[in-house]
Motif scaffolding. Structure first.
Motif, PDB file in Angstrom:
ATOM      1  N   ILE A 329       0.753  -1.117   0.098  1.00 26.57           N
ATOM      2  CA  ILE A 329      -0.047   0.005   0.130  1.00 26.57           C
ATOM      3  C   ILE A 329       0.832   1.262   0.115  1.00 26.57           C
ATOM      4  N   GLN A 330       1.842   0.906   0.697  1.00 22.09           N
ATOM      5  CA  GLN A 330       2.901   2.524   0.935  1.00 22.09           C
ATOM      6  C   GLN A 330       3.472   2.778  -0.629  1.00 22.09           C
ATOM      7  N   LYS A 331       3.878   1.588  -1.333  1.00 22.21           N
ATOM      8  CA  LYS A 331       4.336   1.725  -2.645  1.00 22.21           C
ATOM      9  C   LYS A 331       3.189   2.296  -3.435  1.00 22.21           C
ATOM     10  N   PHE A 365      -6.256  -0.944   0.680  1.00 21.80           N
ATOM     11  CA  PHE A 365      -5.982   0.649   0.665  1.00 21.80           C
ATOM     12  C   PHE A 365      -6.906   1.191   1.607  1.00 21.80           C
ATOM     13  N   LYS A 366      -8.108   1.189   1.482  1.00 22.83           N
ATOM     14  CA  LYS A 366      -9.046   1.840   2.287  1.00 22.83           C
ATOM     15  C   LYS A 366      -8.996   1.646   3.749  1.00 22.83           C
ATOM     16  N   LYS A 367      -8.513   0.239   3.992  1.00 23.93           N
ATOM     17  CA  LYS A 367      -8.471  -0.048   5.645  1.00 23.93           C
ATOM     18  C   LYS A 367      -7.105   0.779   6.065  1.00 23.93           C
ATOM     19  N   TYR A 368      -6.183   0.993   5.125  1.00 21.92           N
ATOM     20  CA  TYR A 368      -4.766   1.610   5.396  1.00 21.92           C
ATOM     21  C   TYR A 368      -4.907   3.067   5.250  1.00 21.92           C
ATOM     22  N   THR A 369      -5.446   3.718   4.480  1.00 19.03           N
ATOM     23  CA  THR A 369      -5.738   5.291   4.115  1.00 19.03           C
ATOM     24  C   THR A 369      -7.125   5.824   4.560  1.00 19.03           C
ATOM     25  N   GLN A 370      -8.020   5.018   4.837  1.00 15.14           N
ATOM     26  CA  GLN A 370      -9.566   5.531   4.998  1.00 15.14           C
ATOM     27  C   GLN A 370      -9.880   6.125   3.560  1.00 15.14           C
ATOM     28  N   ALA A 375      -9.694   8.330  -4.886  1.00 13.25           N
ATOM     29  CA  ALA A 375      -9.835   9.289  -3.752  1.00 13.25           C
ATOM     30  C   ALA A 375      -8.568   9.964  -3.391  1.00 13.25           C
ATOM     31  N   TYR A 376      -7.931   9.015  -3.118  1.00 11.34           N
ATOM     32  CA  TYR A 376      -6.406   9.393  -2.688  1.00 11.34           C
ATOM     33  C   TYR A 376      -5.515  10.028  -3.527  1.00 11.34           C
TER      34      TYR A 376
END
Length: 380
Positions: A329-331, A365-370, A375-376
């Motif tokens: 997810i960070q990448k 992704f949504k779990k990690y960034t909401q 949208a991100y």
């Protein structure tokens, strides 16, 4: 068309579809032949059970009809063994699994004195009044107890499978768990409907019993068609895990009791190992491999897999699955923020960072960034 003819049509269709799917499972090329054979056997027995909807003139085959009733006691054991075969790639049938047919044997032994060994009019009387016979009460109680016993067993198998998967695998696909969990919930719901249908025999609404049979027949047909769609759309759905893999809590328990070599490491060494692990993940990016397992990562960093499992799942308080996906997810976040890569689609990005499913990528992704990936990107 009357209710009886309609029910016959539904039952025949469900049986045909079940047998067709059984043939497919027995002939399709797959690595997990045992699971397919068990599921095919399950479907064949289910089809035999459904045949009771349209068998009426059975005066010449009473023994076969009663034997068919008792065969339902083999259905849930087959489903349980199928769940084991799907979840664990190293599962094999053994002599001990014959214990699952004990209820089936016991019931037929109970029926032997007053039915199987009876002759002529006595056998016919027993059959005609079977709903009031103690043996049939025993059958119904045994079926219900066995059914819920195996449902609980399957849920426990799935719980253990999920724990092993999360602690040892980084493949974001959870199709095996979802499929078996959905099947178990569907079976539980369908059986609840059957129980309600059977209770109508003993109420003032017994005239609705035939309509209830129609509902059960429709449910059975829908479930069978769902099986077919799954089998056709996902012929290689199942990839099991190794049942011999230990959970971190089991490894810690063994070390504390002194049964095996100790895995207790001093705090400073634990901290050093965590730093080295994180540096390796950042520099070498092993998480880009969608099928990365804890054993493969352990081989890469020259650490015993059991020690790495305890390090991540216990000392870092993360499942291996979440640990690896965090790097993915960070990448992905870095790519989404990079203006020079704005032409890359979300699908291209998720494959690039090690995911193999859009739904699992979006969920993680949504779990990690909401936020969703789209949208991100728009807010970056």
């Amino acid at each position: 068309m009357d209710k009886l003819s309609f029910l016959n049509g539904i039952a025949w269709t469900a049986i045909f579809v079940s047998l067709l799917l059984s043939f497919f499972l027995l002939t399709v090329k797959t690595k997990n032949k045992l699971a397919n054979r068990l599921f095919a056997s399950f479907l064949i027995l289910t089809a035999i059970d459904l045949s009771g909807f349209f068998i009426y003139d059975i005066s010449d085959s009473l023994n076969l009809e009663v034997f068919r009733w008792t065969a339902c006691l083999l259905i849930m054991p087959l489903f349980y063994l199928y769940a084991l075969a799907v979840c664990y790639i190293d599962f094999r049938l053994q002599l001990k699994h014959l214990l699952h047919i004990i209820p089936f044997i016991v019931l037929n032994l109970v029926l032997t004195p007053r039915f199987y060994l009876a002759e002529g009019i006595d056998k016919l009387r027993f059959f005609d009044a079977h709903n009031q016979m103690p043996e049939m009460y025993f059958l119904r109680i045994l079926v219900e107890v066995q059914y819920f016993f195996y449902i609980i067993l399957v849920f426990l198998v799935l719980k253990k499978y999920k724990e092993i998967y999360l602690e040892n695998y980084a493949n974001a696909s959870a199709s095996t768990y979802k499929w078996l969990f959905q099947m178990t919930v569907v079976f539980l719901t369908a059986h609840t409907i059957v129980i309600c249908k059977n209770l109508l025999r003993y109420t003032n609404y017994d005239g609705m019993f035939l309509w209830a049979n129609v509902v059960v027949g429709i449910v059975a047909l829908l479930i069978t068609c769902w099986f077919v769609l799954k089998a056709l759309n996902y012929p290689e759905l199942f990839k099991g895990v190794n049942s011999k893999l230990q959970l971190a809590k089991e490894i810690l328990h063994i070390s504390e009791t002194g049964v095996s070599e100790t895995v207790k490491i001093k705090d400073d060494l634990i901290t050093q190992q965590i730093i080295l692990l994180k540096d390796y993940m950042a520099q070498n990016e092993p998480y880009l491999d969608p099928s990365l397992t804890i054993q493969e990562l352990a081989n890469q960093i020259n650490m015993p897999a059991r020690d790495l499992s305890v390090l991540i799942n216990h000392h870092m308080d993360q499942h291996f699955f979440d640990f690896v996906n965090e790097y993915r997810i960070q990448k992905a976040m870095n790519i989404l923020k990079n203006p020079s890569k704005k032409d890359l689609t979300i699908l291209e990005i998720l494959y690039e960072v090690g995911f193999n499913s859009k739904s699992s990528f979006n969920t993680s992704f949504k779990k990690y960034t909401q936020k969703t990936p789209t949208a991100y990107r728009n807010n970056s």
